[in-house]
Motif scaffolding. Structure first.
Motif, PDB file in Angstrom:
ATOM      1  N   GLY A   1      42.668 -23.432  -7.591  1.00 18.77           N
ATOM      2  CA  GLY A   1      43.078 -24.808  -7.311  1.00 18.77           C
ATOM      3  C   GLY A   1      42.816 -25.191  -5.867  1.00 18.77           C
ATOM      4  O   GLY A   1      42.298 -26.279  -5.580  1.00 18.77           O
ATOM      5  N   ALA A   2      43.135 -24.304  -4.940  1.00 21.89           N
ATOM      6  CA  ALA A   2      42.893 -24.582  -3.517  1.00 21.89           C
ATOM      7  C   ALA A   2      41.400 -24.732  -3.242  1.00 21.89           C
ATOM      8  O   ALA A   2      40.991 -25.631  -2.500  1.00 21.89           O
ATOM      9  CB  ALA A   2      43.479 -23.459  -2.665  1.00 21.89           C
ATOM     10  N   ALA A   3      40.578 -23.879  -3.824  1.00 20.44           N
ATOM     11  CA  ALA A   3      39.130 -23.961  -3.606  1.00 20.44           C
ATOM     12  C   ALA A   3      38.565 -25.267  -4.151  1.00 20.44           C
ATOM     13  O   ALA A   3      37.713 -25.898  -3.516  1.00 20.44           O
ATOM     14  CB  ALA A   3      38.425 -22.774  -4.258  1.00 20.44           C
ATOM     15  N   ARG A   4      39.071 -25.690  -5.299  1.00 24.65           N
ATOM     16  CA  ARG A   4      38.586 -26.957  -5.871  1.00 24.65           C
ATOM     17  C   ARG A   4      39.013 -28.141  -5.015  1.00 24.65           C
ATOM     18  O   ARG A   4      38.242 -29.062  -4.782  1.00 24.65           O
ATOM     19  CB  ARG A   4      39.106 -27.124  -7.292  1.00 24.65           C
ATOM     20  N   ILE A   5      40.269 -28.107  -4.555  1.00 24.54           N
ATOM     21  CA  ILE A   5      40.781 -29.210  -3.746  1.00 24.54           C
ATOM     22  C   ILE A   5      40.079 -29.260  -2.390  1.00 24.54           C
ATOM     23  O   ILE A   5      39.631 -30.311  -1.952  1.00 24.54           O
ATOM     24  CB  ILE A   5      42.308 -29.083  -3.550  1.00 24.54           C
ATOM     25  N   LEU A   6      39.995 -28.125  -1.725  1.00 24.90           N
ATOM     26  CA  LEU A   6      39.448 -28.083  -0.371  1.00 24.90           C
ATOM     27  C   LEU A   6      37.927 -28.147  -0.325  1.00 24.90           C
ATOM     28  O   LEU A   6      37.357 -28.796   0.552  1.00 24.90           O
ATOM     29  CB  LEU A   6      39.918 -26.818   0.350  1.00 24.90           C
ATOM     30  N   PHE A   7      37.272 -27.466  -1.254  1.00 23.87           N
ATOM     31  CA  PHE A   7      35.817 -27.326  -1.167  1.00 23.87           C
ATOM     32  C   PHE A   7      35.072 -27.912  -2.356  1.00 23.87           C
ATOM     33  O   PHE A   7      33.848 -27.965  -2.340  1.00 23.87           O
ATOM     34  CB  PHE A   7      35.432 -25.842  -1.044  1.00 23.87           C
ATOM     35  N   GLY A   8      35.789 -28.310  -3.394  1.00 28.85           N
ATOM     36  CA  GLY A   8      35.130 -28.804  -4.592  1.00 28.85           C
ATOM     37  C   GLY A   8      34.329 -27.717  -5.284  1.00 28.85           C
ATOM     38  O   GLY A   8      33.314 -27.986  -5.901  1.00 28.85           O
ATOM     39  N   LYS A   9      34.776 -26.457  -5.141  1.00 30.43           N
ATOM     40  CA  LYS A   9      34.026 -25.323  -5.670  1.00 30.43           C
ATOM     41  C   LYS A   9      34.897 -24.453  -6.551  1.00 30.43           C
ATOM     42  O   LYS A   9      36.116 -24.511  -6.511  1.00 30.43           O
ATOM     43  CB  LYS A   9      33.466 -24.483  -4.523  1.00 30.43           C
ATOM     44  N   GLU A  10      34.226 -23.598  -7.334  1.00 33.35           N
ATOM     45  CA  GLU A  10      34.885 -22.618  -8.183  1.00 33.35           C
ATOM     46  C   GLU A  10      35.045 -21.313  -7.410  1.00 33.35           C
ATOM     47  O   GLU A  10      34.391 -21.092  -6.404  1.00 33.35           O
ATOM     48  CB  GLU A  10      34.037 -22.345  -9.429  1.00 33.35           C
TER      49      GLU A  10
ATOM     50  N   ASP B   1      34.684 -17.169  -7.626  1.00 31.50           N
ATOM     51  CA  ASP B   1      34.160 -15.999  -8.331  1.00 31.50           C
ATOM     52  C   ASP B   1      34.989 -14.827  -7.840  1.00 31.50           C
ATOM     53  O   ASP B   1      35.000 -14.520  -6.658  1.00 31.50           O
ATOM     54  CB  ASP B   1      32.680 -15.802  -8.005  1.00 31.50           C
ATOM     55  N   ASP B   2      35.694 -14.160  -8.747  1.00 32.80           N
ATOM     56  CA  ASP B   2      36.595 -13.060  -8.357  1.00 32.80           C
ATOM     57  C   ASP B   2      35.889 -11.975  -7.557  1.00 32.80           C
ATOM     58  O   ASP B   2      36.481 -11.340  -6.708  1.00 32.80           O
ATOM     59  CB  ASP B   2      37.233 -12.434  -9.587  1.00 32.80           C
ATOM     60  N   GLN B   3      34.622 -11.758  -7.833  1.00 32.45           N
ATOM     61  CA  GLN B   3      33.899 -10.690  -7.165  1.00 32.45           C
ATOM     62  C   GLN B   3      33.327 -11.120  -5.822  1.00 32.45           C
ATOM     63  O   GLN B   3      33.240 -10.334  -4.880  1.00 32.45           O
ATOM     64  CB  GLN B   3      32.728 -10.195  -8.039  1.00 32.45           C
ATOM     65  N   LYS B   4      32.946 -12.372  -5.684  1.00 37.82           N
ATOM     66  CA  LYS B   4      32.211 -12.820  -4.503  1.00 37.82           C
ATOM     67  C   LYS B   4      32.955 -13.826  -3.634  1.00 37.82           C
ATOM     68  O   LYS B   4      32.498 -14.146  -2.560  1.00 37.82           O
ATOM     69  CB  LYS B   4      30.885 -13.447  -4.938  1.00 37.82           C
ATOM     70  N   GLY B   5      34.058 -14.367  -4.115  1.00 39.61           N
ATOM     71  CA  GLY B   5      34.753 -15.382  -3.354  1.00 39.61           C
ATOM     72  C   GLY B   5      34.363 -16.781  -3.854  1.00 39.61           C
ATOM     73  O   GLY B   5      34.089 -16.965  -5.020  1.00 39.61           O
ATOM     74  N   VAL B   6      34.300 -17.741  -2.939  1.00 40.91           N
ATOM     75  CA  VAL B   6      34.002 -19.123  -3.319  1.00 40.91           C
ATOM     76  C   VAL B   6      32.515 -19.275  -3.603  1.00 40.91           C
ATOM     77  O   VAL B   6      31.681 -18.746  -2.891  1.00 40.91           O
ATOM     78  CB  VAL B   6      34.418 -20.096  -2.190  1.00 40.91           C
ATOM     79  N   TYR B   7      32.202 -20.015  -4.638  1.00 39.34           N
ATOM     80  CA  TYR B   7      30.812 -20.344  -4.936  1.00 39.34           C
ATOM     81  C   TYR B   7      30.737 -21.754  -5.504  1.00 39.34           C
ATOM     82  O   TYR B   7      31.734 -22.349  -5.834  1.00 39.34           O
ATOM     83  CB  TYR B   7      30.175 -19.330  -5.884  1.00 39.34           C
ATOM     84  N   GLU B   8      29.548 -22.281  -5.582  1.00 40.98           N
ATOM     85  CA  GLU B   8      29.374 -23.642  -6.094  1.00 40.98           C
ATOM     86  C   GLU B   8      29.199 -23.676  -7.581  1.00 40.98           C
ATOM     87  O   GLU B   8      28.780 -22.812  -8.200  1.00 40.98           O
ATOM     88  CB  GLU B   8      28.160 -24.287  -5.443  1.00 40.98           C
TER      89      GLU B   8
END
Length: 86
Positions: free
Chosen positions: A68-77, A79-86
């Motif tokens: 939720g934070a990643a979507r709100i702050l960055f508009g991104k999903e 990835d549990d293995q890699k962190g934030v991604y588009e």
């Protein structure tokens, strides 16, 4: 537990100690962890409220805050293995 049910468990590769309720819980957990809307899961389980479903199955949604934070702050999903991604 009936012999037929134990045979089905064995065929599915599941422990013969599982009960029907255990299968229901596993399925609900899988649905929520897979991203099925909690309202849909709650209705399928016949729960009186989504709040109850979320209380029982909160363990299936451990990444909801981060996602939720990643979507709100960055508009991104996330990835549990890699962190934030588009």
């Amino acid at each position: 537990m009936t012999l037929a049910f134990k045979k089905l468990l064995a065929k599915a590769g599941l422990p013969n100690t599982w009960r029907l309720h255990d299968l229901r819980h596993a399925m609900a957990t899988h649905w929520l962890a897979s991203g099925i809307n909690p309202k849909v899961v709650s209705e399928r389980l016949g729960h009186a409220s989504v709040a109850f479903t979320l209380q029982v199955y909160a363990h299936a949604l451990p990444n909801q805050q981060a996602e939720g934070a990643a979507r709100i702050l960055f508009g991104k999903e996330i990835d549990d293995q890699k962190g934030v991604y588009e």
